[in-house]
Design an enzyme around this catalytic site. Structure first.
Site, PDB file in Angstrom:
ATOM      1  N   CYS A  20       0.853  -1.177   0.000  1.00 23.88           N
ATOM      2  CA  CYS A  20       0.000   0.000   0.000  1.00 23.88           C
ATOM      3  C   CYS A  20       0.887   1.224   0.000  1.00 23.88           C
ATOM      4  CB  CYS A  20      -0.868   0.062   1.263  1.00 23.88           C
ATOM      5  SG  CYS A  20      -2.059  -1.278   1.382  1.00 23.88           S
ATOM      6  N   ASN A  54      -0.142   1.422   5.890  1.00 27.60           N
ATOM      7  CA  ASN A  54       0.720   0.577   5.066  1.00 27.60           C
ATOM      8  C   ASN A  54       1.463  -0.364   5.997  1.00 27.60           C
ATOM      9  OD1 ASN A  54       3.852   1.039   3.283  1.00 27.60           O
ATOM     10  ND2 ASN A  54       2.339  -0.563   3.039  1.00 27.60           N
ATOM     11  N   GLY A  55       1.392  -1.651   5.665  1.00 28.64           N
ATOM     12  CA  GLY A  55       2.032  -2.647   6.524  1.00 28.64           C
ATOM     13  C   GLY A  55       0.999  -3.684   6.915  1.00 28.64           C
ATOM     14  N   CYS A  95       5.574 -13.075   3.079  1.00 28.89           N
ATOM     15  CA  CYS A  95       5.755 -11.909   3.948  1.00 28.89           C
ATOM     16  C   CYS A  95       4.499 -11.736   4.800  1.00 28.89           C
ATOM     17  CB  CYS A  95       5.973 -10.654   3.104  1.00 28.89           C
ATOM     18  SG  CYS A  95       6.152  -9.170   4.122  1.00 28.89           S
ATOM     19  N   GLY A 103       0.132   0.014  -5.102  1.00 29.53           N
ATOM     20  CA  GLY A 103      -1.177  -0.635  -5.005  1.00 29.53           C
ATOM     21  C   GLY A 103      -2.091  -0.136  -6.098  1.00 29.53           C
ATOM     22  N   TYR A 126      12.522  -4.825  -4.868  1.00 30.58           N
ATOM     23  CA  TYR A 126      11.465  -4.801  -5.875  1.00 30.58           C
ATOM     24  C   TYR A 126      10.460  -3.671  -5.721  1.00 30.58           C
ATOM     25  CZ  TYR A 126       6.951  -6.059  -7.969  1.00 30.58           C
ATOM     26  OH  TYR A 126       5.767  -6.018  -8.650  1.00 30.58           O
ATOM     27  N   CYS A 140      14.802  -6.608   7.805  1.00 28.40           N
ATOM     28  CA  CYS A 140      14.030  -7.854   7.815  1.00 28.40           C
ATOM     29  C   CYS A 140      14.278  -8.520   6.474  1.00 28.40           C
ATOM     30  CB  CYS A 140      12.540  -7.562   8.000  1.00 28.40           C
ATOM     31  SG  CYS A 140      11.521  -9.057   7.848  1.00 28.40           S
ATOM     32  N   CYS A 163      12.376  -3.337   5.653  1.00 27.32           N
ATOM     33  CA  CYS A 163      12.060  -4.385   4.668  1.00 27.32           C
ATOM     34  C   CYS A 163      13.038  -4.315   3.503  1.00 27.32           C
ATOM     35  CB  CYS A 163      10.636  -4.196   4.162  1.00 27.32           C
ATOM     36  SG  CYS A 163      10.245  -5.203   2.724  1.00 27.32           S
ATOM     37  N   CYS A 179      11.682 -13.052   4.083  1.00 27.53           N
ATOM     38  CA  CYS A 179      11.196 -13.691   2.855  1.00 27.53           C
ATOM     39  C   CYS A 179      12.284 -14.561   2.223  1.00 27.53           C
ATOM     40  CB  CYS A 179      10.663 -12.654   1.867  1.00 27.53           C
ATOM     41  SG  CYS A 179      11.787 -11.291   1.527  1.00 27.53           S
TER      42      CYS A 179
HETATM   43  P1  AMP Z   1       7.148 -15.046 -11.520  1.00 27.68           P
HETATM   44  O1  AMP Z   1       8.140 -15.548 -12.516  1.00 27.68           O
HETATM   45  O2  AMP Z   1       5.745 -15.385 -11.933  1.00 27.68           O
HETATM   46  O3  AMP Z   1       7.473 -15.469 -10.158  1.00 27.68           O
HETATM   47  O4  AMP Z   1       7.184 -13.449 -11.531  1.00 27.68           O
HETATM   48  C1  AMP Z   1       8.369 -12.790 -11.252  1.00 27.68           C
HETATM   49  C2  AMP Z   1       8.126 -11.307 -11.373  1.00 27.68           C
HETATM   50  O5  AMP Z   1       7.244 -10.864 -10.339  1.00 27.68           O
HETATM   51  C3  AMP Z   1       9.421 -10.520 -11.228  1.00 27.68           C
HETATM   52  O6  AMP Z   1       9.550  -9.710 -12.384  1.00 27.68           O
HETATM   53  C4  AMP Z   1       9.215  -9.659 -10.003  1.00 27.68           C
HETATM   54  O7  AMP Z   1       9.671  -8.352 -10.262  1.00 27.68           O
HETATM   55  C5  AMP Z   1       7.729  -9.656  -9.786  1.00 27.68           C
HETATM   56  N1  AMP Z   1       7.367  -9.622  -8.364  1.00 27.68           N
HETATM   57  C6  AMP Z   1       8.108  -9.943  -7.292  1.00 27.68           C
HETATM   58  N2  AMP Z   1       7.412  -9.826  -6.145  1.00 27.68           N
HETATM   59  C7  AMP Z   1       6.196  -9.391  -6.485  1.00 27.68           C
HETATM   60  C8  AMP Z   1       5.028  -9.057  -5.756  1.00 27.68           C
HETATM   61  N3  AMP Z   1       4.975  -9.183  -4.442  1.00 27.68           N
HETATM   62  N4  AMP Z   1       3.968  -8.642  -6.478  1.00 27.68           N
HETATM   63  C9  AMP Z   1       4.018  -8.537  -7.806  1.00 27.68           C
HETATM   64  N5  AMP Z   1       5.083  -8.838  -8.537  1.00 27.68           N
HETATM   65  C10 AMP Z   1       6.159  -9.281  -7.910  1.00 27.68           C
END
Ligand code: AMP
Length: 460
Positions: free
Chosen positions: A2, A102-103, A383, A28, A243, A434, A237, A437
């Site tokens: 969020c 958020n959190g 997470c 989000g 990412y 943290c 985090c 994950c």
């Molecule tokens: P996949 O191969 O389906 O696991 O997708 C990998 C992609 O998901 C990577 O490009 C990541 O940047 C992206 N990603 C990582 N964590 C998340 C998340 N929590 N929500 C959405 N996308 C994510």
């Protein structure tokens, strides 16, 4: 996942909040809302959808006043339903109160059951509402004392902004899990999840809201409170840097772009391979791929082109749509990759489904070899603190070793950055971050998730 924003003492507070949310849209895409105060009353507009679609001039005209808070939501706790859209707004014995969070709390279910046993009725299924019930049921007279007493009962991650008819109050959990920054725009104060929101509205970045700090904004100005006497170890985090945050933001005192490039450099040192070009999975893999290319001397090329007018494919609700979504979003630059050995760089693999599609597409486009390099360690644990990750059973790295994942994804080699090299910038990383994950080291107990111990025992 969020994003939150708060604006104090600005004649167009809701418009500034809107711009802030616009900059935080990556945090989000499911729903958004703004609450402002005018003539002593809270005014609310909340909808499912993207910020740009939810708010227009007539809507913002109905949110006058010089204080406003906002929220963009992707559900991490509570179902994806209209009643869960934030800011949540309530009336209690002392007036109206709105909150953006958020959190994720890890004892909300326990507290909620306590309250329900005593007859409380909850309007939403979010953990955030528990905070409001706690505030309403405290005996202290003033709101700050009620908030402090309430926050001492919750465990987990929270960056919060509250709004009442007369005050804006901001709080960050003592471990500082989620980011929260303070900015100034003339005589106005802005708080936001990331500095990119300050940049958009032309505010200067003053500092982070410190872990465990509470800021009160009222007609007396801003005051800072630190009610947690025995501050615990921080738990910033690391996935925000890997990412989640925008690369142009500064998070936990570090520039995200530079940190990600550093992940790429570390990755090149840890897992070198001969190839013709380094290709990022856009956009999430771009800074790390640049770092990899710089370190290895192998040219960086945009071998995959992204269509920017579709949302993150991950957000789509079903597997079928998600698979389809990868093709809508990414397309190989065929003449570039044909006959070439590629180092494909992405920040993480979650389910593996997107990554597999990308490798397939590149092979169809004629790539000779595909060496997948991931600029973070295997994501082995969900997470519980606010990043939306699927169940452990759906996390490919929780189920399979890298060699099996390589086979599934169908690439020629696959390598992840180690936890040690992820923290290239901070030798005492476990003092501050943290990384549960990746490591499974959850910094605090998880009362709402008792079966995690069971889950933990099958850790690879
Ligand atoms: P996949 O191969 O389906 O696991 O997708 C990998 C992609 O998901 C990577 O490009 C990541 O940047 C992206 N990603 C990582 N964590 C998340 C998340 N929590 N929500 C959405 N996308 C994510």
């Amino acid at each position: 996942m969020c994003g939150i924003v708060g604006v104090f003492n600005h004649p167009e507070a809701s418009r500034i909040a809107y711009l802030g949310l616009y900059a935080l849209q990556h945090r989000g895409q499911e729903a958004a809302g703004i609450v402002s105060v005018s003539e002593g009353r809270l005014q609310t507009h909340r909808r499912m959808g993207l910020v740009g679609d939810i708010f227009d001039e007539p809507v913002l005209d109905k949110l006058p006043g010089n204080m406003a808070i906002g929220h963009v939501r992707y559900s991490t706790s509570g179902a994806s339903a209209a009643k869960n859209i934030q800011p949540l707004v309530f009336d209690y014995s002392h007036g109206g109160i709105a909150v953006s969070h958020n959190g994720n709390l890890v004892n909300a279910q326990v507290l909620r059951s306590e309250y329900e046993a005593h007859g409380s009725i909850f309007q939403s299924t979010t953990d955030t509402e528990v905070i409001v019930h706690l505030i309403a049921s405290q005996h202290e007279k003033d709101l700050l004392s009620r908030i402090i007493a309430s926050l001492k009962r919750v465990e987990g991650a929270y960056s919060l902004v509250f709004l009442t008819e007369t005050k804006m109050i901001v709080a960050r959990d003592p471990r500082g899990w989620r980011p929260l920054v303070l900015g100034k725009l003339g005589d106005s104060y802005i708080v936001a999840s990331e500095t990119c929101a300050l940049d958009l509205v032309g505010a200067t970045y003053e500092r982070e809201v410190e872990p465990g700090e509470i800021l009160v904004f009222s007609k007396e100005g801003m005051s800072s409170h630190r009610p947690f006497l025995d501050p615990p170890k921080k738990a910033f985090c690391i996935f925000e840097h890997v990412y989640f945050a925008r690369p142009d933001s500064e998070i936990f005192g570090r520039e995200v772009y530079e940190t990600r490039k550093g992940f790429g450099r570390s990755l090149a040192k840890e897992h070198p391979v001969e190839a013709d070009m380094v290709v990022p999975v856009p956009d999430s893999g771009v800074p790390a791929a640049l770092g990899y290319s710089e370190e290895s001397g192998i040219p960086f090329q945009m071998g995959l082109i992204r269509n920017h007018y579709v949302g993150r494919t991950f957000i789509e609700p079903t597997d079928q749509i998600r698979h389809f979504g990868v093709k809508i979003k990414l397309n190989p630059a065929k003449s570039l990759v044909k006959g070439k050995r590629l180092i494909l760089v992405d920040d993480s693999i979650v389910r593996g489904t997107t990554s597999r599609k990308i490798v397939d597409m590149l092979r169809e486009a004629g790539a000779k070899e595909i060496h997948f390099r991931i600029s973070s360690p295997p994501t082995r644990w969900p997470c519980f603190f606010g990043i939306d990750t699927p169940n452990r059973s759906e996390l490919i790295a929780a189920q399979q070793e890298p060699e099996e994942i390589r086979k599934f994804i169908n690439c020629d080699s696959l390598a992840y950055l180690s936890v040690e090299n992820l923290f290239y910038f901070n030798k005492n990383h476990d003092e501050w971050f943290c990384d549960a994950c990746f490591s499974g080291n959850f910094p605090i107990p998880l009362p709402d998730f008792p079966d995690i111990t069971k889950v933990k025992s099958d850790k690879k």
